[in-house]
Design a protein around this motif. Structure first.
Motif, PDB file in Angstrom:
ATOM      1  N   ILE A 143       0.655  -1.268   0.043  1.00  0.00           N
ATOM      2  CA  ILE A 143      -0.122   0.022  -0.029  1.00  0.00           C
ATOM      3  C   ILE A 143       0.890   1.182   0.172  1.00  0.00           C
ATOM      4  CG2 ILE A 143      -1.570   1.283   1.316  1.00  0.00           C
ATOM      5  CD1 ILE A 143      -2.580  -1.501   2.533  1.00  0.00           C
ATOM      6  N   ARG A 144       0.784   2.188  -1.060  1.00  0.00           N
ATOM      7  CA  ARG A 144       1.635   3.180  -0.950  1.00  0.00           C
ATOM      8  C   ARG A 144       0.669   4.461  -1.415  1.00  0.00           C
ATOM      9  NH1 ARG A 144       7.001   3.790  -1.715  1.00  0.00           N
ATOM     10  NH2 ARG A 144       7.976   5.507  -2.728  1.00  0.00           N
ATOM     11  N   GLY A 145       0.459   5.279  -0.464  1.00  0.00           N
ATOM     12  CA  GLY A 145      -0.565   6.220  -0.747  1.00  0.00           C
ATOM     13  C   GLY A 145      -1.932   5.840  -1.049  1.00  0.00           C
ATOM     14  N   GLU A 146      -2.616   6.095  -2.226  1.00  0.00           N
ATOM     15  CA  GLU A 146      -3.754   5.529  -2.663  1.00  0.00           C
ATOM     16  C   GLU A 146      -3.582   4.408  -3.459  1.00  0.00           C
ATOM     17  OE1 GLU A 146      -6.505   6.649  -1.443  1.00  0.00           O
ATOM     18  OE2 GLU A 146      -5.306   7.813  -0.301  1.00  0.00           O
ATOM     19  N   SER A 147      -2.456   4.050  -3.962  1.00  0.00           N
ATOM     20  CA  SER A 147      -2.010   2.866  -4.794  1.00  0.00           C
ATOM     21  C   SER A 147      -1.940   1.367  -3.997  1.00  0.00           C
ATOM     22  CB  SER A 147      -0.688   3.111  -5.508  1.00  0.00           C
ATOM     23  OG  SER A 147      -0.427   1.799  -6.378  1.00  0.00           O
ATOM     24  N   VAL A 148      -2.353   0.351  -4.382  1.00  0.00           N
ATOM     25  CA  VAL A 148      -2.462  -0.869  -3.875  1.00  0.00           C
ATOM     26  C   VAL A 148      -2.193  -1.799  -4.807  1.00  0.00           C
ATOM     27  CG1 VAL A 148      -3.794  -2.731  -2.872  1.00  0.00           C
ATOM     28  CG2 VAL A 148      -4.358  -0.298  -2.196  1.00  0.00           C
ATOM     29  N   THR A 149      -1.156  -2.730  -4.591  1.00  0.00           N
ATOM     30  CA  THR A 149      -0.768  -3.742  -5.366  1.00  0.00           C
ATOM     31  C   THR A 149      -1.055  -5.029  -4.496  1.00  0.00           C
ATOM     32  OG1 THR A 149       1.317  -2.416  -5.997  1.00  0.00           O
ATOM     33  CG2 THR A 149       1.050  -4.788  -6.414  1.00  0.00           C
ATOM     34  N   THR A 150      -1.802  -6.113  -5.284  1.00  0.00           N
ATOM     35  CA  THR A 150      -2.236  -7.292  -4.461  1.00  0.00           C
ATOM     36  C   THR A 150      -1.434  -8.455  -4.502  1.00  0.00           C
ATOM     37  OG1 THR A 150      -3.192  -8.285  -6.259  1.00  0.00           O
ATOM     38  CG2 THR A 150      -4.637  -6.864  -5.232  1.00  0.00           C
ATOM     39  N   TYR A 151      -1.619  -9.232  -3.644  1.00  0.00           N
ATOM     40  CA  TYR A 151      -0.538 -10.568  -3.675  1.00  0.00           C
ATOM     41  C   TYR A 151      -0.689 -11.073  -4.819  1.00  0.00           C
ATOM     42  CZ  TYR A 151       0.818 -10.706   1.308  1.00  0.00           C
ATOM     43  OH  TYR A 151       1.443 -10.489   2.517  1.00  0.00           O
ATOM     44  N   GLY A 152      -1.945 -11.470  -5.593  1.00  0.00           N
ATOM     45  CA  GLY A 152      -1.873 -11.894  -6.730  1.00  0.00           C
ATOM     46  C   GLY A 152      -1.057 -11.338  -8.000  1.00  0.00           C
ATOM     47  N   ASP A 153      -1.082  -9.944  -7.930  1.00  0.00           N
ATOM     48  CA  ASP A 153      -0.385  -9.337  -8.901  1.00  0.00           C
ATOM     49  C   ASP A 153       1.042  -9.552  -8.838  1.00  0.00           C
ATOM     50  OD1 ASP A 153       0.143  -7.578 -10.972  1.00  0.00           O
ATOM     51  OD2 ASP A 153       0.314  -5.737  -9.753  1.00  0.00           O
ATOM     52  N   VAL A 154       1.754  -9.180  -7.485  1.00  0.00           N
ATOM     53  CA  VAL A 154       3.034  -9.514  -6.963  1.00  0.00           C
ATOM     54  C   VAL A 154       3.386 -10.825  -7.485  1.00  0.00           C
ATOM     55  CG1 VAL A 154       4.658  -9.573  -5.354  1.00  0.00           C
ATOM     56  CG2 VAL A 154       3.117  -7.781  -5.382  1.00  0.00           C
ATOM     57  N   ALA A 155       2.505 -11.998  -7.111  1.00  0.00           N
ATOM     58  CA  ALA A 155       3.004 -13.327  -7.506  1.00  0.00           C
ATOM     59  C   ALA A 155       3.247 -13.495  -9.203  1.00  0.00           C
ATOM     60  CB  ALA A 155       2.270 -14.356  -6.763  1.00  0.00           C
ATOM     61  N   THR A 156       2.134 -13.072  -9.714  1.00  0.00           N
ATOM     62  CA  THR A 156       2.303 -13.323 -11.134  1.00  0.00           C
ATOM     63  C   THR A 156       3.290 -12.607 -11.825  1.00  0.00           C
ATOM     64  OG1 THR A 156      -0.025 -13.286 -11.103  1.00  0.00           O
ATOM     65  CG2 THR A 156       0.975 -12.836 -13.308  1.00  0.00           C
ATOM     66  N   ARG A 157       3.688 -11.397 -11.357  1.00  0.00           N
ATOM     67  CA  ARG A 157       4.818 -10.646 -11.788  1.00  0.00           C
ATOM     68  C   ARG A 157       6.304 -11.108 -11.442  1.00  0.00           C
ATOM     69  NH1 ARG A 157       3.532  -4.596 -10.366  1.00  0.00           N
ATOM     70  NH2 ARG A 157       5.179  -4.222 -11.627  1.00  0.00           N
ATOM     71  N   ALA A 158       6.092 -11.852 -10.004  1.00  0.00           N
ATOM     72  CA  ALA A 158       7.521 -12.408  -9.740  1.00  0.00           C
ATOM     73  C   ALA A 158       7.685 -13.794 -10.453  1.00  0.00           C
ATOM     74  CB  ALA A 158       7.500 -12.603  -8.291  1.00  0.00           C
ATOM     75  N   ARG A 159       6.569 -14.361 -10.804  1.00  0.00           N
ATOM     76  CA  ARG A 159       6.710 -15.606 -11.572  1.00  0.00           C
ATOM     77  C   ARG A 159       7.205 -15.118 -12.765  1.00  0.00           C
ATOM     78  NH1 ARG A 159       1.755 -17.905  -9.291  1.00  0.00           N
ATOM     79  NH2 ARG A 159       2.433 -19.816  -8.257  1.00  0.00           N
ATOM     80  N   ARG A 160       6.939 -14.246 -13.736  1.00  0.00           N
ATOM     81  CA  ARG A 160       7.434 -13.733 -14.890  1.00  0.00           C
ATOM     82  C   ARG A 160       8.654 -13.277 -14.801  1.00  0.00           C
ATOM     83  NH1 ARG A 160       2.630 -11.501 -18.771  1.00  0.00           N
ATOM     84  NH2 ARG A 160       1.119 -13.083 -18.365  1.00  0.00           N
ATOM     85  N   PHE A 161       8.858 -12.404 -13.593  1.00  0.00           N
ATOM     86  CA  PHE A 161      10.382 -11.805 -13.804  1.00  0.00           C
ATOM     87  C   PHE A 161      11.182 -13.080 -13.565  1.00  0.00           C
ATOM     88  CE2 PHE A 161      13.749  -9.623 -11.245  1.00  0.00           C
ATOM     89  CZ  PHE A 161      14.227  -8.822 -12.220  1.00  0.00           C
ATOM     90  N   ALA A 162      11.089 -14.007 -12.967  1.00  0.00           N
ATOM     91  CA  ALA A 162      11.902 -15.283 -12.643  1.00  0.00           C
ATOM     92  C   ALA A 162      12.265 -15.831 -14.058  1.00  0.00           C
ATOM     93  CB  ALA A 162      11.279 -16.363 -12.084  1.00  0.00           C
ATOM     94  N   SER A 163      11.054 -15.887 -15.089  1.00  0.00           N
ATOM     95  CA  SER A 163      11.577 -16.348 -16.411  1.00  0.00           C
ATOM     96  C   SER A 163      12.310 -15.340 -17.185  1.00  0.00           C
ATOM     97  CB  SER A 163      10.236 -16.597 -17.104  1.00  0.00           C
ATOM     98  OG  SER A 163       9.565 -17.553 -16.684  1.00  0.00           O
ATOM     99  N   ALA A 164      12.128 -14.102 -17.044  1.00  0.00           N
ATOM    100  CA  ALA A 164      12.963 -13.185 -17.693  1.00  0.00           C
ATOM    101  C   ALA A 164      14.395 -13.103 -17.004  1.00  0.00           C
ATOM    102  CB  ALA A 164      12.699 -11.726 -17.365  1.00  0.00           C
TER     103      ALA A 164
END
Length: 518
Positions: free
Chosen positions: A23-44
């Motif tokens: 949670i950063r100000g009004e911006s929220v990043t969910t667990y699902g979003d972080v996990a999906t992007r972490a998996r993709r970043f691992a591939s990268a």
């Protein structure tokens, strides 16, 4: 069950995909979003040439890209190397070189620090940038925006590491200033995380207000413990603006807050602190340096509904070694408690014998959270990691009830004549004097005694500055004659690291430069 560190994120995302992680100000990043992007970043990362055991350096602030990069590196079988996002060119390049970093994830504003440094970093294969990245003239590096790297990658589905594999190298500066890279395994961090979750009783309902940087082992520990339970991390910014931190704690209805003593000192100095609704805060944690009895009492008064956990740890312990239960804050004031679950603490004399209660010696720790050594530094490994455990270089003693009290670090002790003086004792006395906000004591070389104590004093902003004679009179009432500072310097602030730890070395250098005064 698998004990890989990244399972903390993946398991919480499976259970609570819509739960806010960042949670950063009004911006929220969910667990699902972080996990999906972490998996993709691992591939990268794998596509960029990262193989099992390769180092992935991370130079980012407290933004959503940090856990994506950290857990993504772990997923790919890499070893994350967290580094300050406020570096200087020489220190950054030298650390990257020492770590043999293959990929660097860095904020765009820091990219300029690498200009013209290609020859100094022969192991570096790629740079991944977060945020706007300027051109790098003469850099010799190919850069890839993190969003583009993630967007062009599939989710990584493989398992590239086991619990015994390294997952992080955490650089720490000792009292000499020499850097050491502490190698931590998946199991080290998982074990420490499990213990902290247990005694803090964390759940997915918890939302911690965070001012500690993720790259700092304490800030990283806060991240891991809350990710483990599906809790949320509310980014509150810097303590340079304590009013914003207090406002953020209230606005986000935080249930927890973590800091070093200087963190709490800045908050307590805020006159409007009591105007904010902080009733949702159920726990506070403090580590990183000793908290005085007086400071602990003031914190408890300012946060009457919160339980204060005074803690002790080292980077070599994946963060935590001991904690003092909140219900013992009064009767065991000044103690750092006892070993966390799974940690055995001993106090030993110079010959290695276990000290009796009340006898001061070096604190030695054993547990599954303890590092097996330092990266490319066998000498430091032999010195500090021995058969009987981690030799902390911290001096302390157990009382008759088994509670640990720290006296100071061996390297900080002032050797004056036949006496060994702990700076902490003098500091606590002076900080309790009227008109004093903070104090640090170091030894000045002395031809007759070897060393004499010198005090640097920060006056309280809420009262008239104390007179030198008044502070001396207070010391005479509380301290033995040989412990009374021979010099007192009144200063606006004390030098600290980015993590809020006191830089005694800088004070000693200041004394050397200015010569003796009264």
């Amino acid at each position: 069950m698998p004990r890989e560190l990244h399972r903390l994120l993946l398991d919480s995302a499976d259970r609570l995909p819509e739960q806010p992680l960042i949670i950063r100000g009004e911006s929220v990043t969910t667990y699902g979003d972080v996990a999906t992007r972490a998996r993709r970043f691992a591939s990268a990362l794998r596509r960029l040439g990262v193989e099992k055991g390769d180092r992935v350096a991370i130079v980012l602030g407290n933004i959503a890209e940090y856990p994506i990069a950290y857990y993504g590196a772990a997923l790919a079988g890499g070893v994350a190397v967290p580094l300050s996002d406020d570096p200087r060119s020489a220190s950054l390049v030298s650390t990257l070189h020492h770590a043999g970093a293959r990929v660097l994830v860095i904020g765009g504003r820091n990219l300029r620090l690498l200009a013209g440094q290609a020859d100094a970093l022969p192991d570096l294969r790629a740079i991944v940038t977060a945020g706007p990245a300027p051109a790098l003239p003469g850099g010799g590096f190919e850069t890839v925006p993190i969003d583009a790297a993630i967007a062009s990658s599939e989710e990584w589905a493989g398992e590239s590491a086991s619990g015994d594999d390294p997952v992080s190298i955490q650089y720490t500066s000792g009292t000499t200033g020499a850097k050491k890279g502490v190698v931590l395994t998946h199991e080290n961090l998982r074990t420490n995380t499990d213990s902290i979750v247990e005694y803090l009783e964390l759940t997915s309902e918890d939302r911690v207000g965070l001012v500690l940087p993720f790259y700092y082992v304490y800030g990283g520990s806060v991240m891991h413990t809350h990710v483990a339970v599906g809790g949320s991390l509310a980014m509150l910014g810097s303590l340079a603006f304590p009013i914003r931190v207090a406002e953020g704690l209230a606005r986000h209805r935080c249930t927890g807050f973590s800091g070093v003593p200087s963190t709490f000192a800045r908050l307590l100095a805020l006159k409007s602190l009591g105007d904010h609704d902080l009733s949702t805060i159920r726990y506070l944690t403090q580590a990183g340096a000793a908290m005085s009895k007086e400071m602990a009492a003031r914190v408890c008064t300012a946060f009457p509904k919160a339980r204060l956990f005074v803690m002790y740890g080292q980077t070599e312990a994946s963060a935590r070694l001991s904690y003092l239960p909140p219900d013992r804050i009064v009767d065991k004031a000044g103690s750092v408690g006892f070993g966390i679950p799974g940690v055995e603490l001993k106090v030993r004399d110079p010959e290695g014998r276990e000290c009796a209660p009340g006898e001061t010696g070096e604190v030695v720790a054993r547990g599954a959270n303890i590092t097996s050594g330092y990266f490319n530094n066998p000498e430091a490994t032999r010195r500090f990691i021995r058969k009987d455990g981690l030799h902390t270089a911290d001096l302390g003693y157990f009382d008759d009830d088994g509670f640990l009290f720290l006296v100071g670090r061996e390297s900080e002790m002032i050797k004056s004549g036949a006496h060994r003086i702990a700076p902490k004792e003098i500091e606590e006395v002076i900080e309790n004097a009227p008109g004093v906000s903070a104090c640090a004591v170091v030894g000045r070389p002395d031809e007759l005694l070897g060393q004499v104590p010198v005090a640097f004093i920060v006056p309280s902003p809420d009262s008239p500055p104390p007179a030198r004679q008044d502070v001396l009179r207070h010391c005479r009432d509380k301290l033995s004659r040989f412990k009374i500072p021979k010099e007192m310097h009144f200063v606006d602030d004390l030098p600290k690291t980015a993590n809020g730890k006191l830089l005694r070395r800088a004070l000693r250098e200041r004394l050397t430069a200015q010569g003796p005064t009264g």
